[in-house]
Design a protein around this motif. Sequence first.
Motif, PDB file in Angstrom:
ATOM      1  N   VAL A  70       0.862  -1.177   0.000  1.00 55.43           N
ATOM      2  CA  VAL A  70       0.000   0.000   0.000  1.00 55.43           C
ATOM      3  C   VAL A  70       0.899   1.228   0.000  1.00 55.43           C
ATOM      4  O   VAL A  70       1.729   1.387   0.902  1.00 55.43           O
ATOM      5  CB  VAL A  70      -0.930   0.001   1.236  1.00 55.43           C
ATOM      6  CG1 VAL A  70      -1.780   1.249   1.277  1.00 55.43           C
ATOM      7  CG2 VAL A  70      -1.803  -1.238   1.238  1.00 55.43           C
ATOM      8  N   PRO A  71       0.780   2.090  -0.998  1.00 55.55           N
ATOM      9  CA  PRO A  71       1.690   3.237  -1.083  1.00 55.55           C
ATOM     10  C   PRO A  71       1.438   4.272   0.009  1.00 55.55           C
ATOM     11  O   PRO A  71       0.290   4.562   0.351  1.00 55.55           O
ATOM     12  CB  PRO A  71       1.398   3.821  -2.463  1.00 55.55           C
ATOM     13  CG  PRO A  71       0.009   3.400  -2.776  1.00 55.55           C
ATOM     14  CD  PRO A  71      -0.177   2.073  -2.107  1.00 55.55           C
ATOM     15  N   ALA A  72       2.514   4.788   0.546  1.00 54.32           N
ATOM     16  CA  ALA A  72       2.402   5.869   1.528  1.00 54.32           C
ATOM     17  C   ALA A  72       1.872   7.109   0.818  1.00 54.32           C
ATOM     18  O   ALA A  72       2.275   7.420  -0.296  1.00 54.32           O
ATOM     19  CB  ALA A  72       3.764   6.164   2.138  1.00 54.32           C
ATOM     20  N   GLY A  73       0.938   7.795   1.439  1.00 60.90           N
ATOM     21  CA  GLY A  73       0.362   8.991   0.849  1.00 60.90           C
ATOM     22  C   GLY A  73      -0.795   8.701  -0.081  1.00 60.90           C
ATOM     23  O   GLY A  73      -1.405   9.630  -0.613  1.00 60.90           O
ATOM     24  N   GLY A  74      -1.132   7.433  -0.276  1.00 60.80           N
ATOM     25  CA  GLY A  74      -2.271   7.064  -1.109  1.00 60.80           C
ATOM     26  C   GLY A  74      -3.574   7.287  -0.352  1.00 60.80           C
ATOM     27  O   GLY A  74      -3.587   7.629   0.836  1.00 60.80           O
ATOM     28  N   ILE A  75      -4.677   7.049  -1.034  1.00 61.87           N
ATOM     29  CA  ILE A  75      -5.979   7.293  -0.427  1.00 61.87           C
ATOM     30  C   ILE A  75      -6.237   6.373   0.768  1.00 61.87           C
ATOM     31  O   ILE A  75      -6.751   6.806   1.793  1.00 61.87           O
ATOM     32  CB  ILE A  75      -7.119   7.196  -1.477  1.00 61.87           C
ATOM     33  CG1 ILE A  75      -8.448   7.630  -0.895  1.00 61.87           C
ATOM     34  CG2 ILE A  75      -7.230   5.815  -2.056  1.00 61.87           C
ATOM     35  CD1 ILE A  75      -8.569   9.081  -0.662  1.00 61.87           C
ATOM     36  N   VAL A  76      -5.849   5.107   0.657  1.00 59.25           N
ATOM     37  CA  VAL A  76      -6.067   4.169   1.759  1.00 59.25           C
ATOM     38  C   VAL A  76      -5.215   4.557   2.964  1.00 59.25           C
ATOM     39  O   VAL A  76      -5.694   4.587   4.103  1.00 59.25           O
ATOM     40  CB  VAL A  76      -5.775   2.718   1.312  1.00 59.25           C
ATOM     41  CG1 VAL A  76      -5.866   1.759   2.486  1.00 59.25           C
ATOM     42  CG2 VAL A  76      -6.732   2.303   0.216  1.00 59.25           C
ATOM     43  N   ALA A  77      -3.968   4.885   2.728  1.00 64.83           N
ATOM     44  CA  ALA A  77      -3.084   5.279   3.831  1.00 64.83           C
ATOM     45  C   ALA A  77      -3.553   6.577   4.479  1.00 64.83           C
ATOM     46  O   ALA A  77      -3.512   6.719   5.706  1.00 64.83           O
ATOM     47  CB  ALA A  77      -1.658   5.433   3.319  1.00 64.83           C
ATOM     48  N   THR A  78      -4.014   7.506   3.680  1.00 67.54           N
ATOM     49  CA  THR A  78      -4.491   8.782   4.219  1.00 67.54           C
ATOM     50  C   THR A  78      -5.742   8.587   5.057  1.00 67.54           C
ATOM     51  O   THR A  78      -5.857   9.131   6.159  1.00 67.54           O
ATOM     52  CB  THR A  78      -4.763   9.778   3.084  1.00 67.54           C
ATOM     53  OG1 THR A  78      -3.562   9.947   2.323  1.00 67.54           O
ATOM     54  CG2 THR A  78      -5.221  11.110   3.618  1.00 67.54           C
ATOM     55  N   LEU A  79      -6.704   7.809   4.551  1.00 68.38           N
ATOM     56  CA  LEU A  79      -7.923   7.558   5.313  1.00 68.38           C
ATOM     57  C   LEU A  79      -7.634   6.794   6.596  1.00 68.38           C
ATOM     58  O   LEU A  79      -8.220   7.077   7.641  1.00 68.38           O
ATOM     59  CB  LEU A  79      -8.935   6.809   4.450  1.00 68.38           C
ATOM     60  CG  LEU A  79      -9.572   7.609   3.325  1.00 68.38           C
ATOM     61  CD1 LEU A  79     -10.435   6.710   2.450  1.00 68.38           C
ATOM     62  CD2 LEU A  79     -10.364   8.779   3.856  1.00 68.38           C
ATOM     63  N   GLN A  80      -6.705   5.844   6.548  1.00 68.89           N
ATOM     64  CA  GLN A  80      -6.357   5.115   7.766  1.00 68.89           C
ATOM     65  C   GLN A  80      -5.663   6.030   8.770  1.00 68.89           C
ATOM     66  O   GLN A  80      -5.886   5.938   9.966  1.00 68.89           O
ATOM     67  CB  GLN A  80      -5.478   3.903   7.462  1.00 68.89           C
ATOM     68  CG  GLN A  80      -5.070   3.127   8.690  1.00 68.89           C
ATOM     69  CD  GLN A  80      -6.252   2.741   9.568  1.00 68.89           C
ATOM     70  OE1 GLN A  80      -7.319   2.400   9.072  1.00 68.89           O
ATOM     71  NE2 GLN A  80      -6.057   2.803  10.874  1.00 68.89           N
ATOM     72  N   SER A  81      -4.836   6.914   8.283  1.00 68.82           N
ATOM     73  CA  SER A  81      -4.175   7.871   9.161  1.00 68.82           C
ATOM     74  C   SER A  81      -5.195   8.765   9.854  1.00 68.82           C
ATOM     75  O   SER A  81      -5.084   9.040  11.049  1.00 68.82           O
ATOM     76  CB  SER A  81      -3.178   8.698   8.364  1.00 68.82           C
ATOM     77  OG  SER A  81      -2.581   9.672   9.161  1.00 68.82           O
ATOM     78  N   LEU A  82      -6.182   9.221   9.095  1.00 67.47           N
ATOM     79  CA  LEU A  82      -7.240  10.036   9.696  1.00 67.47           C
ATOM     80  C   LEU A  82      -8.047   9.234  10.707  1.00 67.47           C
ATOM     81  O   LEU A  82      -8.369   9.724  11.789  1.00 67.47           O
ATOM     82  CB  LEU A  82      -8.179  10.576   8.607  1.00 67.47           C
ATOM     83  CG  LEU A  82      -7.684  11.738   7.788  1.00 67.47           C
ATOM     84  CD1 LEU A  82      -8.652  12.031   6.650  1.00 67.47           C
ATOM     85  CD2 LEU A  82      -7.508  12.970   8.655  1.00 67.47           C
ATOM     86  N   GLY A  83      -8.402   8.002  10.348  1.00 68.95           N
ATOM     87  CA  GLY A  83      -9.193   7.169  11.247  1.00 68.95           C
ATOM     88  C   GLY A  83      -8.466   6.804  12.518  1.00 68.95           C
ATOM     89  O   GLY A  83      -9.060   6.701  13.580  1.00 68.95           O
ATOM     90  N   ALA A  84      -7.148   6.619  12.430  1.00 74.77           N
ATOM     91  CA  ALA A  84      -6.375   6.193  13.599  1.00 74.77           C
ATOM     92  C   ALA A  84      -5.890   7.364  14.438  1.00 74.77           C
ATOM     93  O   ALA A  84      -5.903   7.303  15.659  1.00 74.77           O
ATOM     94  CB  ALA A  84      -5.175   5.370  13.150  1.00 74.77           C
ATOM     95  N   GLY A  85      -5.466   8.437  13.793  1.00 71.69           N
ATOM     96  CA  GLY A  85      -4.829   9.521  14.532  1.00 71.69           C
ATOM     97  C   GLY A  85      -5.773  10.560  15.085  1.00 71.69           C
ATOM     98  O   GLY A  85      -5.611  11.028  16.201  1.00 71.69           O
ATOM     99  N   ALA A  86      -6.752  10.944  14.306  1.00 67.42           N
ATOM    100  CA  ALA A  86      -7.655  12.006  14.745  1.00 67.42           C
ATOM    101  C   ALA A  86      -8.801  11.398  15.539  1.00 67.42           C
ATOM    102  O   ALA A  86      -9.324  10.350  15.192  1.00 67.42           O
ATOM    103  CB  ALA A  86      -8.195  12.753  13.535  1.00 67.42           C
ATOM    104  N   GLY A  87      -9.191  12.072  16.590  1.00 64.72           N
ATOM    105  CA  GLY A  87     -10.317  11.615  17.379  1.00 64.72           C
ATOM    106  C   GLY A  87     -11.630  11.968  16.713  1.00 64.72           C
ATOM    107  O   GLY A  87     -11.687  12.723  15.743  1.00 64.72           O
ATOM    108  N   THR A  88     -12.695  11.422  17.236  1.00 63.53           N
ATOM    109  CA  THR A  88     -14.022  11.670  16.685  1.00 63.53           C
ATOM    110  C   THR A  88     -14.368  13.153  16.731  1.00 63.53           C
ATOM    111  O   THR A  88     -14.926  13.701  15.785  1.00 63.53           O
ATOM    112  CB  THR A  88     -15.059  10.860  17.475  1.00 63.53           C
ATOM    113  OG1 THR A  88     -14.683   9.491  17.443  1.00 63.53           O
ATOM    114  CG2 THR A  88     -16.443  11.000  16.882  1.00 63.53           C
ATOM    115  N   THR A  89     -14.007  13.808  17.805  1.00 62.93           N
ATOM    116  CA  THR A  89     -14.323  15.221  17.951  1.00 62.93           C
ATOM    117  C   THR A  89     -13.558  16.069  16.942  1.00 62.93           C
ATOM    118  O   THR A  89     -14.115  16.974  16.333  1.00 62.93           O
ATOM    119  CB  THR A  89     -13.995  15.696  19.381  1.00 62.93           C
ATOM    120  OG1 THR A  89     -14.655  14.828  20.302  1.00 62.93           O
ATOM    121  CG2 THR A  89     -14.450  17.103  19.606  1.00 62.93           C
ATOM    122  N   ALA A  90     -12.300  15.752  16.754  1.00 63.86           N
ATOM    123  CA  ALA A  90     -11.501  16.505  15.779  1.00 63.86           C
ATOM    124  C   ALA A  90     -12.042  16.301  14.374  1.00 63.86           C
ATOM    125  O   ALA A  90     -12.139  17.249  13.590  1.00 63.86           O
ATOM    126  CB  ALA A  90     -10.041  16.078  15.862  1.00 63.86           C
TER     127      ALA A  90
END
Length: 131
Positions: free
Chosen positions: A86-106
């Motif tokens: 899975v390429p870094a910076g791709g859509i899947v990696a970006t969405l996973q980064s958002l899902g894992a790093g940012a909280g629900t409130t953010a």
Amino acid sequence: MWKKSVTLLLGYLLLFNCCVDADSRRSSDDSQDGCGIWDALPYMVVGGGLLAFGLPALGFTGVGIAANSLASTLMSWSAVMNGGGVPAGGIVATLQSLGAGAGTTALAGVGAKAGYEIHQNLVCQKKKCDD
């Protein structure tokens, strides 16, 4: 968790409303043309809800990609298309980064801001062009 997220989203909207209303009072008739905060509220709620609850529902969770979800299917397709990784910076990696790093409130705050901007840029610009 749900009540806390909704409370924080509503608090954010109320605080944002105070600042926007103060500015719109200065600029005569912003609220008269359908471009005020109350007109943008449905866009803000939908945007906040989509980001805050849409990503985990698709399978992009805080602990990783959920098994047998749309996210796992996207990850599989991405790996096949890119030769096994899975390429870094791709859509899947970006969405996973958002899902894992940012909280629900953010995510809800970012989605609400995005909804407000969409309303201002699409709906209000169209009204200004029509005038």
